[in-house]
Design a protein around this motif. Structure first.
Motif, mmCIF file in Angstrom:
data_model
loop_
_atom_site.group_PDB
_atom_site.id
_atom_site.type_symbol
_atom_site.label_atom_id
_atom_site.label_comp_id
_atom_site.label_asym_id
_atom_site.label_seq_id
_atom_site.Cartn_x
_atom_site.Cartn_y
_atom_site.Cartn_z
ATOM 1 N N TRP A 1 1.458 -4.712 9.604
ATOM 2 C CA TRP A 1 1.968 -3.690 8.700
ATOM 3 C C TRP A 1 3.420 -3.352 9.054
ATOM 4 O O TRP A 1 3.801 -3.380 10.220
ATOM 5 C CB TRP A 1 1.134 -2.410 8.802
ATOM 6 N N GLY A 2 4.194 -3.008 8.033
ATOM 7 C CA GLY A 2 5.538 -2.524 8.280
ATOM 8 C C GLY A 2 5.514 -1.052 8.643
ATOM 9 O O GLY A 2 4.450 -0.416 8.680
ATOM 10 N N GLN A 3 6.711 -0.506 8.888
ATOM 11 C CA GLN A 3 6.809 0.886 9.306
ATOM 12 C C GLN A 3 6.820 1.852 8.118
ATOM 13 O O GLN A 3 6.656 3.065 8.302
ATOM 14 C CB GLN A 3 8.077 1.106 10.137
ATOM 15 N N GLY A 4 7.010 1.323 6.934
ATOM 16 C CA GLY A 4 6.984 2.126 5.720
ATOM 17 C C GLY A 4 8.354 2.564 5.254
ATOM 18 O O GLY A 4 9.295 2.683 6.052
ATOM 19 N N THR A 5 8.476 2.797 3.950
ATOM 20 C CA THR A 5 9.702 3.323 3.365
ATOM 21 C C THR A 5 9.325 4.432 2.391
ATOM 22 O O THR A 5 8.375 4.295 1.613
ATOM 23 C CB THR A 5 10.510 2.205 2.673
ATOM 24 N N GLN A 6 10.056 5.541 2.460
ATOM 25 C CA GLN A 6 9.712 6.718 1.650
ATOM 26 C C GLN A 6 10.240 6.572 0.230
ATOM 27 O O GLN A 6 11.421 6.249 0.023
ATOM 28 C CB GLN A 6 10.311 7.975 2.282
ATOM 29 N N VAL A 7 9.376 6.823 -0.726
ATOM 30 C CA VAL A 7 9.761 6.893 -2.134
ATOM 31 C C VAL A 7 9.439 8.303 -2.633
ATOM 32 O O VAL A 7 8.296 8.755 -2.517
ATOM 33 C CB VAL A 7 9.007 5.853 -2.984
ATOM 34 N N THR A 8 10.455 8.983 -3.152
ATOM 35 C CA THR A 8 10.266 10.331 -3.671
ATOM 36 C C THR A 8 10.733 10.371 -5.116
ATOM 37 O O THR A 8 11.879 10.005 -5.401
ATOM 38 C CB THR A 8 11.044 11.360 -2.841
ATOM 39 N N TYR B 1 4.073 0.858 2.220
ATOM 40 C CA TYR B 1 3.941 -0.094 3.316
ATOM 41 C C TYR B 1 3.667 -1.491 2.773
ATOM 42 O O TYR B 1 2.891 -1.644 1.825
ATOM 43 C CB TYR B 1 2.766 0.275 4.215
ATOM 44 N N CYS B 2 4.285 -2.494 3.390
ATOM 45 C CA CYS B 2 3.859 -3.854 3.089
ATOM 46 C C CYS B 2 2.955 -4.318 4.220
ATOM 47 O O CYS B 2 3.032 -3.824 5.349
ATOM 48 C CB CYS B 2 5.032 -4.795 2.870
ATOM 49 N N ALA B 3 2.102 -5.286 3.894
ATOM 50 C CA ALA B 3 1.128 -5.769 4.860
ATOM 51 C C ALA B 3 0.848 -7.244 4.636
ATOM 52 O O ALA B 3 0.925 -7.732 3.502
ATOM 53 C CB ALA B 3 -0.169 -4.961 4.732
ATOM 54 N N ARG B 4 0.492 -7.928 5.725
ATOM 55 C CA ARG B 4 0.162 -9.350 5.674
ATOM 56 C C ARG B 4 -1.326 -9.540 5.905
ATOM 57 O O ARG B 4 -1.896 -8.995 6.858
ATOM 58 C CB ARG B 4 0.940 -10.123 6.731
ATOM 59 N N PHE C 1 0.864 -1.173 0.000
ATOM 60 C CA PHE C 1 0.000 0.000 0.000
ATOM 61 C C PHE C 1 0.906 1.230 0.000
ATOM 62 O O PHE C 1 2.096 1.133 0.260
ATOM 63 C CB PHE C 1 -0.884 0.021 1.250
ATOM 64 N N ARG C 2 0.339 2.390 -0.274
ATOM 65 C CA ARG C 2 1.119 3.622 -0.199
ATOM 66 C C ARG C 2 0.252 4.772 0.288
ATOM 67 O O ARG C 2 -0.976 4.755 0.123
ATOM 68 C CB ARG C 2 1.735 3.971 -1.556
ATOM 69 N N GLN C 3 0.915 5.756 0.881
ATOM 70 C CA GLN C 3 0.216 6.942 1.357
ATOM 71 C C GLN C 3 1.004 8.174 0.963
ATOM 72 O O GLN C 3 2.143 8.371 1.422
ATOM 73 C CB GLN C 3 0.026 6.905 2.865
ATOM 74 N N ALA C 4 0.399 8.978 0.096
ATOM 75 C CA ALA C 4 1.004 10.229 -0.333
ATOM 76 C C ALA C 4 0.652 11.340 0.655
ATOM 77 O O ALA C 4 -0.344 11.237 1.381
ATOM 78 C CB ALA C 4 0.509 10.599 -1.727
ATOM 79 N N PRO C 5 1.439 12.400 0.694
ATOM 80 C CA PRO C 5 1.163 13.500 1.616
ATOM 81 C C PRO C 5 -0.240 14.065 1.432
ATOM 82 O O PRO C 5 -0.657 14.354 0.310
ATOM 83 C CB PRO C 5 2.224 14.537 1.244
ATOM 84 N N GLY C 6 -0.981 14.159 2.521
ATOM 85 C CA GLY C 6 -2.322 14.726 2.473
ATOM 86 C C GLY C 6 -3.390 13.809 1.900
ATOM 87 O O GLY C 6 -4.533 14.244 1.706
ATOM 88 N N LYS C 7 -3.029 12.556 1.638
ATOM 89 C CA LYS C 7 -3.993 11.620 1.059
ATOM 90 C C LYS C 7 -4.141 10.393 1.934
ATOM 91 O O LYS C 7 -3.297 10.107 2.783
ATOM 92 C CB LYS C 7 -3.552 11.208 -0.343
#
Length: 126
Positions: A116-123, A95-98, A37-43
Motif C-alpha cells: 500500500w502507498g502512504q495515501g494522498t488527501q483529496v478534499t 491509497y493505491c495498492a498492489r 481505495f479511499r478512507q473518509a474521516p470516521g469511516k
C-alpha cells in the motif's frame, strides 16, 4: 520489496477534476492487479477502482462509475485515477495498492493486496 507513492491530491471545488498518480517500484508491479481505495474521516477504508495487470479490464464501485477512470502505464510503472465531477462525498485519503498474486484478475477486497502507498488527501468543497 515494492514501494508505492501516490501524488496529485489536493483541494478542489465540487464539479472539478483531479488526476491521482501512483508510481510503483519493485518486483513485478507490471504483472500485478492494481487498485485505488479511499478512507473518509470516521469511516472504514473502501474500494474505489481496480485495473487488471495488462489494463484489459477495469472495475469501479457504484458511487464513482461514470466519473472516475483508472488506467495504467506499465512502461512507467504508474497507475492513474482520473476523477471528474467530484462531489464533497469523494473527500478522503486515497491509497493505491498492489495485489498479492501475479497475472490475476479484478480484485476488490483489501486482504487481496499486500503493498500500500502512504495515501494522498483529496478534499472537495461544496
Amino acid at each position: 520489496q515494492v514501494r508505492l507513492v501516490e501524488s496529485g491530491g489536493g483541494l478542489v471545488q465540487a464539479g472539478g477534476s483531479l488526476r491521482l498518480s501512483c508510481e510503483a517500484s519493485g518486483r513485478a508491479v507490471s504483472i500485478s492487479t492494481m487498485s485505488w481505495f479511499r478512507q473518509a474521516p470516521g469511516k472504514e477504508r473502501e474500494f474505489v477502482a481496480c485495473i487488471k495487470w495488462d489494463g484489459s479490464s477495469t472495475y469501479y464501485t457504484d458511487s464513482v462509475k461514470g466519473r472516475f477512470t483508472i488506467s495504467r502505464d506499465n512502461a512507467k510503472n504508474t497507475v492513474y485515477l482520473q476523477m471528474n465531477s467530484l462531489k464533497p462525498e469523494d473527500t478522503a485519503v486515497y491509497y493505491c495498492a498492489r495485489a498479492r498474486s501475479y497475472y490475476g484478475g479484478i480484485k476488490i477486497q483489501e486482504h487481496e493486496y499486500d503493498y500500500w502507498g502512504q495515501g494522498t488527501q483529496v478534499t472537495v468543497s461544496s
